[in-house]
Design an enzyme around this catalytic site. Structure first.
Site, short mmCIF file in Angstrom:
data_model
loop_
_atom_site.label_atom_id
_atom_site.label_comp_id
_atom_site.label_asym_id
_atom_site.label_seq_id
_atom_site.Cartn_x
_atom_site.Cartn_y
_atom_site.Cartn_z
CE1 TYR C 278 34.35 -26.69 -91.19
CE2 TYR C 278 33.38 -24.53 -90.85
CZ TYR C 278 33.89 -25.70 -90.33
OH TYR C 278 33.93 -25.89 -88.98
NE ARG D 55 29.14 -28.71 -92.99
CZ ARG D 55 28.52 -28.97 -94.14
NH1 ARG D 55 29.18 -28.86 -95.29
NH2 ARG D 55 27.26 -29.33 -94.15
CG ASP D 56 32.21 -23.96 -84.94
OD1 ASP D 56 31.37 -24.32 -84.11
OD2 ASP D 56 32.99 -23.01 -84.76
CB CYS D 57 27.26 -24.17 -88.75
SG CYS D 57 27.33 -25.65 -89.74
CE LYS D 118 29.88 -19.93 -84.11
NZ LYS D 118 31.22 -20.54 -83.81
#
Lengths: 293, 293, 293, 293
Positions: C278, D55-57, D118
């Site tokens: 990240y 990744r959480d995007c 996001k």
């Protein structure tokens, strides 16, 4: 109960009235067939794989076919019958296919009595037929797993195409119908309809028949009406029309280095915007977006 | 080093010679464009989404577009430039796109300076332009992540289409080129080429320009050669040819209830078998399958 | 030339040193195996299908498996060997698979001499073996189509598991190696390693062997080193570890209606953020986004 | 009417009884959660992307998320609520998402008031909140397009997490509920539940609230019952349990070069066969395959 399935079931089983299924191979050809007036679609394996530039021998996975079907079903309100080759494996693969088709609002599937992977039946080949018993088991497995009672399973007989005698084809028709098939598609690569008409005459009259006159297209449609055929499939003509037009138009542009000569022969942007309802999008923007955006 | 990328880079940047990119929207239209002689392809967002019966506003996911591109790239030996809308999000989405495109042997991507999701720029809309700085960052992010030095990133300027003055368009061209764009696509919805020709004249001469004469197709190609345009994109004519042909053919079949009238206008099965190399498959069967199968 | 392929080829063929491949079934298990120190991965068909809640009999399409593989290959720098069942059909399906694997940077595939669709070989079944000649043809077809010379094709012999005699297994090993297989995986469901060690002793010494000690895990690894086995595959233990942990943790949360008791046993968010980098994303934001956003 | 949707609607809106949703990120974790006794699932964006090693995007496309959801929904009979980030774009992208979710038997979606793409809200960031009006339009668009009246749309408020005052959060809750949201998820990154409990106290009592106590897990669940919270989401603990177990098990195997030490801690093959109903497959084989195969 799914209304589209009920509609397809009627189309495939009514011997009183001859119905027509038009081939489609992507969302737009499906939508155009509906626009023109057709009541049902044939999702051709040959056309779908050819539009991918793949050969019609299961070079695409069944999942890629499913993705195409989903776009087609989303685009139209008329039922779709999938040309499902062999069901993409054994009875268990076929069960999974049936479940996935129902989830995507596909109204039926036609499977043929060959072994996976298949070849296109109009090309010279040594495809083996599947055992009659195994194919009956596959049909039963599909019928047992379907949730909507009118989801259709059509059994396509490759016996004549494979050079087996008429008796074998008829025996398979009865067995497949007995096993639960909603209709029988009898396939032939003769240049006249005599072979399939002989089959129709000899086949027990309670079995609904479906024909694919790609090779014997010169035989008048009246003859099939007289023979109480339930449905005819125009099996790949949407794709073949697109293919020829693209080739012609691109040749012209390549040679002339201008668009001027082709502009009159191709669809306008506005026509496409209309069919795909761009107008709905502007109205939705006015409805759902803040005015100051 | 990927030869196709090098080839596309030359096509998009050589001001001495005007090159042409032909639109394709699936495997078969890509293969036909190559067959006809074109040296490069334009994977049109409008055509790909329209063939899915979806609107050109990112209704399909970028993953579905990628799947179409993969089939196109597998089918041809000529380079493909993707019409990549906004890059499908911010700089990070664009970085991932570039990586995926390189993995699929796509040779370049064109992105436009709008915000996600986009609308087709020929329809009335209130699409906002992206900030010039943000778009430069996106271009840089893409250039930094690409592995092959000749993978191409083309920056498409929507300023003129959005009603902004010529100066804004020129300022963006310089900034985008500075940020790393290999070429600039200047977009216009005027019915003549005057606007883009004025742009070409005022734009610094070291910046390669690409045009899309969909609207101003009547302007003679010679004028673009004289203006030292590097490349012209025939942006959606393969799809529009297919659309019109399908509609015409299906209407005929629907009305006539026979294939007889259309048979002469559509491609033969054999022609399709040839292009897709069915022959190679039979030879492979003889080579790899046991004789007794 | 792909370095990862070269690495895998060495791992699978070096009789001097015993190597280990660790099972992975998604991006994160691949990344964790690399983090821990493993030099190569086994993309297990059983684990991948089980993680989908599907049975290991080709209920998922090969395309869905490919999508999982792509995420795995994107996540790590170590080579991946796919557990490719039967190659998902005949020689032609296998050729396409090999092409797709190379495109996704997968370094090799192991195929077994059964007919499609397969069943998991540890459950009672009546899976038929494929003909030796047909399987040799499949191996040859794969070797002929691969582009990188070090892409690996491993032939897995199911003869012992199917109750056929040692001689049949040995005969197949020689034939498959002759046909081009880079290594032979000899499968056994005995609870001791004696069967595979007997096979190793009798097999010509130039043929590299790979073992899967899932059932005979009690046999000391030293014995396999002494037998000059090239590689051992820990075939499904990543998945089985996850399965047990999820079950245990969820039972606790369900009963206790709180997270307090499990928090110490599960990974922290920060640990996951670190592994997935990240931090790189924040740095990239600073680099590519305008300051005023 | 879909029973699972009705069930989820009750879970998310009943203030009398506190319900729990358990995170799942693939077919097997969904199935295990159901097995353990949970009544509903939370398809976590963080867990799904992390299992892909992304990744959480929004590095994965929404289509890839949909494919995971489909496998989850196929595996269980309990309802699934998707953690749908921003809806993956504007109101139109969200409309399409809702249609696709209903097709896949997903019972609801939670969207948050941020702009696409996001970032994970627990990491330091400069994510911008979306305009309140725009987000209300998005909710309305989703409600207007859903076919089943009990499909659920939950609005997640990021105001507190973004450092905005309690009043802003409360104002948004009322506006989103007014716009049609079935429930409000109030998000907080404080280490105690005080912030969300204050919100619950001040929020109009007719608005059902959902909490995610990942950070404030030490706050006793009783407090949330007393505050008449409708539902609590255990948001990522299935994934974090799997992550830790894989890391631990693989480290052991890597160090010990044997399976002996881990065998007792991991699931047995038989246990997995049972959960995935391999037995049904053998019975089906007996039913549908000819005896002589």
């Amino acid at each position: 109960v799914n209304i589209k399935n009920t509609h397809l079931h009627k189309i495939l089983t009514s011997k009183e009235e001859l119905s027509f299924l038009m081939e489609a191979h992507n969302g737009i050809s499906a939508k155009l067939a509906e626009e023109v007036g057709f009541q049902a679609l044939w999702a051709s394996g040959f056309s779908i794989s050819s539009s991918m530039a793949l050969r019609d021998c299961n070079e695409s996975s069944w999942r890629e076919v499913l993705d195409v079907l989903e776009l087609m079903a989303d685009a139209v309100n008329i039922p779709i019958l999938l040309d499902g080759d062999t069901g993409y494996g054994n009875f268990n693969n076929f069960r999974r296919l049936v479940q996935k088709l129902e989830q995507r609002s596909i109204s039926g599937v036609c499977i043929e009595d060959k072994v996976f992977p298949k070849l296109n039946s109009f090309v010279e080949q040594k495809n083996r037929l599947s055992q009659k018993e195994e194919f009956c088991g596959k049909i039963k497995a599909g019928k047992d797993i379907q949730r909507d009672p009118n989801f259709c399973i059509v059994a396509r007989i490759e016996a004549l195409v494979s050079g087996l005698p008429m008796e074998e084809a008829l025996s398979r028709a009865e067995a497949y119908y007995e096993a639960g098939a909603d209709a029988i598609l009898i396939h032939s690569k003769k240049e006249t309809g005599e072979e399939v008409l002989e089959f129709a005459q000899k086949c027990p009259s309670h079995i609904p028949l479906v024909l694919v006159p790609t090779k014997y297209y010169k035989t008048p449609t009246e003859k099939f009406k007289d023979a109480q055929i339930a449905a005819i499939i125009w099996a790949n003509h949407s794709f073949r029309a697109a293919y020829a037009a693209i080739k012609r138009t691109l040749s012209n542009i390549y040679q002339s280095e201008t668009l001027k000569e082709v502009e009159a022969d191709i669809a306008s942007m506005e026509e496409i915007f209309d069919l795909l309802q761009y107008k709905e999008l502007y109205e939705a923007e006015r409805k759902y977006l803040p005015q100051n955006t």
